[in-house]
Design a protein around this motif. Sequence first.
Motif, PDB file in Angstrom:
ATOM      1  N   GLY A 157      38.091 -10.824  -4.342  1.00  0.00           N
ATOM      2  CA  GLY A 157      36.868 -11.846  -4.868  1.00  0.00           C
ATOM      3  C   GLY A 157      36.649 -12.878  -5.096  1.00  0.00           C
ATOM      4  O   GLY A 157      35.519 -13.705  -5.968  1.00  0.00           O
ATOM      5  N   ARG A 158      37.265 -14.109  -4.263  1.00  0.00           N
ATOM      6  CA  ARG A 158      38.010 -15.617  -4.490  1.00  0.00           C
ATOM      7  C   ARG A 158      37.798 -15.969  -3.000  1.00  0.00           C
ATOM      8  O   ARG A 158      38.498 -15.170  -2.122  1.00  0.00           O
ATOM      9  N   VAL A 159      37.455 -16.470  -2.964  1.00  0.00           N
ATOM     10  CA  VAL A 159      37.936 -17.814  -1.382  1.00  0.00           C
ATOM     11  C   VAL A 159      39.178 -18.276  -1.238  1.00  0.00           C
ATOM     12  O   VAL A 159      39.100 -18.822  -1.806  1.00  0.00           O
ATOM     13  N   VAL A 160      39.412 -17.590  -0.311  1.00  0.00           N
ATOM     14  CA  VAL A 160      40.709 -18.452   0.094  1.00  0.00           C
ATOM     15  C   VAL A 160      40.309 -19.018   1.353  1.00  0.00           C
ATOM     16  O   VAL A 160      40.072 -18.512   2.563  1.00  0.00           O
ATOM     17  N   ILE A 161      40.535 -20.422   1.865  1.00  0.00           N
ATOM     18  CA  ILE A 161      40.769 -21.045   2.820  1.00  0.00           C
ATOM     19  C   ILE A 161      42.046 -21.329   3.401  1.00  0.00           C
ATOM     20  O   ILE A 161      43.253 -22.114   2.491  1.00  0.00           O
ATOM     21  N   ARG A 162      42.518 -21.536   4.335  1.00  0.00           N
ATOM     22  CA  ARG A 162      43.845 -21.278   4.983  1.00  0.00           C
ATOM     23  C   ARG A 162      43.365 -22.096   6.429  1.00  0.00           C
ATOM     24  O   ARG A 162      42.881 -22.208   6.797  1.00  0.00           O
ATOM     25  N   ALA A 163      44.669 -22.643   6.732  1.00  0.00           N
ATOM     26  CA  ALA A 163      44.305 -24.125   7.579  1.00  0.00           C
ATOM     27  C   ALA A 163      46.287 -24.232   8.249  1.00  0.00           C
ATOM     28  O   ALA A 163      46.800 -24.343   7.185  1.00  0.00           O
ATOM     29  N   CYS A 164      46.457 -24.307   9.159  1.00  0.00           N
ATOM     30  CA  CYS A 164      47.205 -24.614   9.622  1.00  0.00           C
ATOM     31  C   CYS A 164      47.263 -26.513  10.376  1.00  0.00           C
ATOM     32  O   CYS A 164      46.778 -26.921  11.075  1.00  0.00           O
ATOM     33  N   LEU A 165      47.936 -27.340  10.006  1.00  0.00           N
ATOM     34  CA  LEU A 165      48.348 -28.686   9.376  1.00  0.00           C
ATOM     35  C   LEU A 165      49.456 -29.231   9.729  1.00  0.00           C
ATOM     36  O   LEU A 165      50.123 -29.127   8.754  1.00  0.00           O
ATOM     37  N   PRO A 166      50.441 -28.758  10.637  1.00  0.00           N
ATOM     38  CA  PRO A 166      51.845 -29.037  11.082  1.00  0.00           C
ATOM     39  C   PRO A 166      52.471 -30.332  10.515  1.00  0.00           C
ATOM     40  O   PRO A 166      53.663 -30.249  10.205  1.00  0.00           O
ATOM     41  N   ALA A 167      51.425 -31.445  10.689  1.00  0.00           N
ATOM     42  CA  ALA A 167      51.925 -32.901  10.723  1.00  0.00           C
ATOM     43  C   ALA A 167      51.839 -33.204   8.956  1.00  0.00           C
ATOM     44  O   ALA A 167      51.919 -33.831   8.423  1.00  0.00           O
ATOM     45  N   ALA A 168      50.887 -32.751   8.245  1.00  0.00           N
ATOM     46  CA  ALA A 168      50.210 -32.844   7.443  1.00  0.00           C
ATOM     47  C   ALA A 168      51.921 -33.269   6.338  1.00  0.00           C
ATOM     48  O   ALA A 168      52.118 -32.072   6.204  1.00  0.00           O
ATOM     49  N   GLU A 169      51.145 -33.293   5.209  1.00  0.00           N
ATOM     50  CA  GLU A 169      52.582 -33.628   4.159  1.00  0.00           C
ATOM     51  C   GLU A 169      52.027 -33.354   3.240  1.00  0.00           C
ATOM     52  O   GLU A 169      52.405 -32.535   2.440  1.00  0.00           O
ATOM     53  N   ARG A 170      50.412 -32.916   3.322  1.00  0.00           N
ATOM     54  CA  ARG A 170      49.547 -32.693   1.892  1.00  0.00           C
ATOM     55  C   ARG A 170      48.601 -32.284   2.442  1.00  0.00           C
ATOM     56  O   ARG A 170      47.784 -32.974   2.921  1.00  0.00           O
ATOM     57  N   ALA A 171      47.623 -30.972   1.305  1.00  0.00           N
ATOM     58  CA  ALA A 171      45.788 -31.064   2.186  1.00  0.00           C
ATOM     59  C   ALA A 171      45.122 -30.503   0.677  1.00  0.00           C
ATOM     60  O   ALA A 171      46.086 -29.943  -0.101  1.00  0.00           O
ATOM     61  N   SER A 172      44.067 -30.886   1.116  1.00  0.00           N
ATOM     62  CA  SER A 172      42.904 -30.209   0.123  1.00  0.00           C
ATOM     63  C   SER A 172      42.034 -29.870   0.834  1.00  0.00           C
ATOM     64  O   SER A 172      41.567 -30.534   2.003  1.00  0.00           O
ATOM     65  N   VAL A 173      41.094 -29.416  -0.180  1.00  0.00           N
ATOM     66  CA  VAL A 173      39.586 -28.789   0.545  1.00  0.00           C
ATOM     67  C   VAL A 173      38.429 -29.732  -0.759  1.00  0.00           C
ATOM     68  O   VAL A 173      38.825 -29.333  -1.898  1.00  0.00           O
ATOM     69  N   VAL A 174      37.853 -29.619   0.122  1.00  0.00           N
ATOM     70  CA  VAL A 174      36.704 -30.758  -0.424  1.00  0.00           C
ATOM     71  C   VAL A 174      34.926 -30.111  -0.397  1.00  0.00           C
ATOM     72  O   VAL A 174      35.205 -29.221   1.025  1.00  0.00           O
ATOM     73  N   ILE A 175      34.434 -29.593  -2.061  1.00  0.00           N
ATOM     74  CA  ILE A 175      33.538 -28.525  -1.720  1.00  0.00           C
ATOM     75  C   ILE A 175      31.947 -29.745  -2.158  1.00  0.00           C
ATOM     76  O   ILE A 175      32.271 -29.713  -3.204  1.00  0.00           O
ATOM     77  N   GLY A 176      31.202 -30.028  -0.992  1.00  0.00           N
ATOM     78  CA  GLY A 176      30.305 -30.866  -2.289  1.00  0.00           C
ATOM     79  C   GLY A 176      30.726 -31.543  -3.308  1.00  0.00           C
ATOM     80  O   GLY A 176      31.389 -32.477  -3.132  1.00  0.00           O
ATOM     81  N   GLY A 177      30.350 -31.993  -4.465  1.00  0.00           N
ATOM     82  CA  GLY A 177      30.558 -32.858  -5.266  1.00  0.00           C
ATOM     83  C   GLY A 177      31.636 -32.187  -5.854  1.00  0.00           C
ATOM     84  O   GLY A 177      31.690 -32.793  -7.421  1.00  0.00           O
ATOM     85  N   THR A 178      31.934 -30.881  -6.261  1.00  0.00           N
ATOM     86  CA  THR A 178      32.962 -30.247  -6.445  1.00  0.00           C
ATOM     87  C   THR A 178      34.521 -30.766  -7.018  1.00  0.00           C
ATOM     88  O   THR A 178      34.963 -30.559  -7.768  1.00  0.00           O
ATOM     89  N   GLY A 179      34.757 -32.104  -6.411  1.00  0.00           N
ATOM     90  CA  GLY A 179      35.815 -32.733  -6.078  1.00  0.00           C
ATOM     91  C   GLY A 179      37.114 -31.977  -4.786  1.00  0.00           C
ATOM     92  O   GLY A 179      36.648 -30.989  -4.341  1.00  0.00           O
ATOM     93  N   GLU A 180      38.292 -31.444  -5.382  1.00  0.00           N
ATOM     94  CA  GLU A 180      39.447 -31.518  -4.219  1.00  0.00           C
ATOM     95  C   GLU A 180      40.101 -30.287  -5.377  1.00  0.00           C
ATOM     96  O   GLU A 180      40.448 -30.589  -5.998  1.00  0.00           O
ATOM     97  N   VAL A 181      40.674 -29.487  -3.690  1.00  0.00           N
ATOM     98  CA  VAL A 181      40.988 -28.578  -4.494  1.00  0.00           C
ATOM     99  C   VAL A 181      42.543 -27.975  -3.412  1.00  0.00           C
ATOM    100  O   VAL A 181      42.399 -28.325  -2.495  1.00  0.00           O
ATOM    101  N   PRO A 182      43.997 -29.134  -4.154  1.00  0.00           N
ATOM    102  CA  PRO A 182      44.162 -28.648  -3.456  1.00  0.00           C
ATOM    103  C   PRO A 182      45.340 -27.588  -2.376  1.00  0.00           C
ATOM    104  O   PRO A 182      45.098 -26.368  -3.175  1.00  0.00           O
TER     105      PRO A 182
END
Length: 82
Positions: A34-59
Amino acid sequence: MTTMKLASDRAFAAIAAGRHPDPFSVLGPHVIGGRVVIRACLPAAERASVVIGGTGEVPMVRLHAGGVYEAKLPAALADIPD
C-alpha cells in the motif's frame, strides 16, 4: 506503477552487476504493502533522495553496496499517478 513483492538481495546483486534479466521489475516506482517504493541503481552515489513536487525530500536508503537505493514514500503520497 506496478504492485510487487519485496525484492531480494540476490536481485539487488544482479542489478548492481548488470546481470538482472528484468531490472525495471525491481527499479523505479512500485506499490508494496500500500506504499509507493522507489528504487534506483546509482553506483557512484554516496547518497540519494526523491523529491516529489513541493513535499520535500525523501531520503533513499542504500540496499546494496553496488549502489541500489530505495525510498519509501509516506502513505499520503501513495496515490501518485503513473
